[in-house]
Design a protein around this motif. Sequence first.
Motif, short mmCIF file in Angstrom:
data_model
loop_
_atom_site.label_atom_id
_atom_site.label_comp_id
_atom_site.label_asym_id
_atom_site.label_seq_id
_atom_site.Cartn_x
_atom_site.Cartn_y
_atom_site.Cartn_z
N ILE A 139 12.95 -18.55 -33.99
CA ILE A 139 12.42 -18.24 -33.05
C ILE A 139 11.58 -19.08 -32.84
O ILE A 139 10.57 -18.94 -33.47
N ASP A 140 11.24 -20.18 -31.47
CA ASP A 140 10.75 -21.26 -31.14
C ASP A 140 9.15 -20.08 -30.83
O ASP A 140 9.28 -19.51 -30.76
N PRO A 141 7.58 -20.43 -31.72
CA PRO A 141 6.66 -20.18 -31.08
C PRO A 141 6.31 -19.94 -30.23
O PRO A 141 5.33 -19.43 -30.08
N LEU A 142 6.62 -20.45 -28.69
CA LEU A 142 6.66 -20.06 -27.69
C LEU A 142 7.11 -18.69 -27.26
O LEU A 142 6.71 -18.70 -26.15
N ILE A 143 8.39 -18.69 -27.44
CA ILE A 143 8.91 -18.03 -27.39
C ILE A 143 8.80 -15.60 -26.46
O ILE A 143 8.89 -15.73 -25.85
N LEU A 144 7.73 -15.79 -27.06
CA LEU A 144 7.32 -14.79 -26.95
C LEU A 144 6.52 -14.24 -26.04
O LEU A 144 6.55 -13.24 -24.89
N SER A 145 5.32 -15.49 -25.53
CA SER A 145 4.67 -14.98 -24.14
C SER A 145 5.05 -15.37 -23.15
O SER A 145 5.06 -14.92 -22.19
N GLN A 146 6.69 -16.84 -23.52
CA GLN A 146 7.03 -16.11 -22.26
C GLN A 146 8.01 -15.28 -21.63
O GLN A 146 8.77 -15.01 -20.69
N LEU A 147 9.18 -14.73 -22.80
CA LEU A 147 9.89 -13.35 -22.36
C LEU A 147 8.77 -12.53 -21.78
O LEU A 147 9.51 -11.59 -21.18
N ALA A 148 7.63 -12.48 -22.61
CA ALA A 148 6.39 -11.39 -21.93
C ALA A 148 6.46 -11.56 -20.26
O ALA A 148 6.28 -10.72 -19.49
N GLU A 149 5.87 -12.79 -20.32
CA GLU A 149 5.75 -13.14 -18.72
C GLU A 149 6.84 -13.36 -17.90
O GLU A 149 6.90 -12.64 -16.48
N ALA A 150 8.65 -13.46 -18.10
CA ALA A 150 9.74 -13.17 -18.09
C ALA A 150 10.11 -11.60 -17.56
O ALA A 150 10.53 -11.26 -16.32
N LEU A 151 9.13 -10.31 -18.03
CA LEU A 151 9.34 -9.65 -18.21
C LEU A 151 8.11 -8.98 -17.31
O LEU A 151 8.27 -7.53 -17.20
N ALA A 152 7.69 -9.36 -16.46
CA ALA A 152 5.96 -8.63 -16.50
C ALA A 152 6.03 -8.46 -14.58
O ALA A 152 5.74 -6.96 -14.75
N PRO A 153 7.26 -8.47 -13.95
CA PRO A 153 7.77 -8.03 -13.21
C PRO A 153 8.21 -6.48 -13.39
O PRO A 153 8.32 -5.69 -14.16
N PRO A 154 7.62 -5.53 -12.22
CA PRO A 154 8.05 -4.40 -12.10
C PRO A 154 9.19 -3.30 -11.99
O PRO A 154 9.39 -2.63 -12.49
N THR A 155 9.84 -4.34 -11.59
CA THR A 155 11.71 -4.17 -11.28
C THR A 155 12.29 -4.60 -12.89
O THR A 155 11.99 -5.26 -13.92
N PRO A 156 13.43 -3.99 -13.00
CA PRO A 156 13.88 -4.26 -14.47
C PRO A 156 14.67 -5.90 -14.90
O PRO A 156 14.93 -6.08 -13.49
N ARG A 157 14.40 -5.54 -15.57
CA ARG A 157 14.42 -7.42 -16.39
C ARG A 157 15.58 -7.36 -17.55
O ARG A 157 14.47 -7.04 -18.38
N PHE A 158 15.90 -8.47 -17.45
CA PHE A 158 16.95 -8.27 -19.18
C PHE A 158 16.09 -10.19 -18.90
O PHE A 158 16.94 -11.04 -18.47
N ALA A 159 15.96 -10.84 -20.27
CA ALA A 159 15.32 -11.38 -20.78
C ALA A 159 15.78 -11.93 -22.29
O ALA A 159 16.14 -11.50 -23.15
N THR A 160 16.26 -13.61 -22.02
CA THR A 160 16.68 -14.00 -23.48
C THR A 160 16.36 -15.34 -23.46
O THR A 160 15.41 -15.82 -22.62
#
Length: 298
Positions: A139-160
């Motif tokens: 994985i890319d060094p920035l992917i963890l922080s970007q995934l965490a941001e994408a999953l931040a909403p309280p509604t259900p989210r799937f991210a990759t």
Amino acid sequence: PVSPSACLSIGACIIGSIAPLILKLHPRASCLCGEGDCVQILIVVPAYNEETTIDRCLEAISNQQLGTSQHQCSVVVVANGCTDKTAEKASGWVDRFSEAGMHLRVLQTASAGKCHALNMAENTASPDATIYIDADVVIDPLILSQLAEALAPPTPRFATGTLLTAPMTSRTSQIYADIWLQLASLSDATKGCGLYAVNRAGRARWGAFPDIHSDDKFVRLQFEPAERVTVAATYMWPVPEGLVNLVRVRRRWCEGNRELLAKFPHSAKVEARSSARRHLISRLMFRDPIGLGVFSGI
């Protein structure tokens, strides 16, 4: 004498001055936050006889650039049914992860089932977000922080992440991967092959992982297209090398899709094929007939 208020001001200035230096010297120090202030992230790495790839996978995870975000990261490697040194190699990364502000655990089970490994790992925590990474993915060094941001909403989210194929030596594999990536980009960019993530609300969509082969597709189909996100950060996914391996793995993928349809007909529906995909296939028939023929044959 210096007044107490002056002391506080001086102390604040000193802390403000050295804080950036601390983060520069130890960029992942921000992960060491108070439990109540942190976003709890669980990273699950199922591994079956991956002694040749597990080091690259774990090195990439340990090198994540979390910046100033408040994440508490736990990584669980589950060596499932391994007959090689996967578990031993993974255990060698415990100190490195501790230095990076993350906690690494290595579990072992005699069962070779991937979904069994996923369930074992999830029994260790109840996180705000769960990221599932295959042991042969980098994985890319920035992917963890970007995934965490994408999953931040309280509604259900799937991210990759944005999928890239690892370098290949087989020309057949290169041709197959090129056509597959073109077609996949038009059908659904959020495939999640080798890496996918869900937030707490999304994880509530299903219970324990069922005994199936296509865990990534099973999870993806729990979410409507509008609930799926692809972040800009990339990850490297290996395509099987050579015709024999491609045919064998392709057969397993097809069997996994049929199994999913049989066991979960309500969720394993055939995803709509866009008109753009059909037009691309028509163009490829003239522009790259050999590539399309290789892809179709496999």
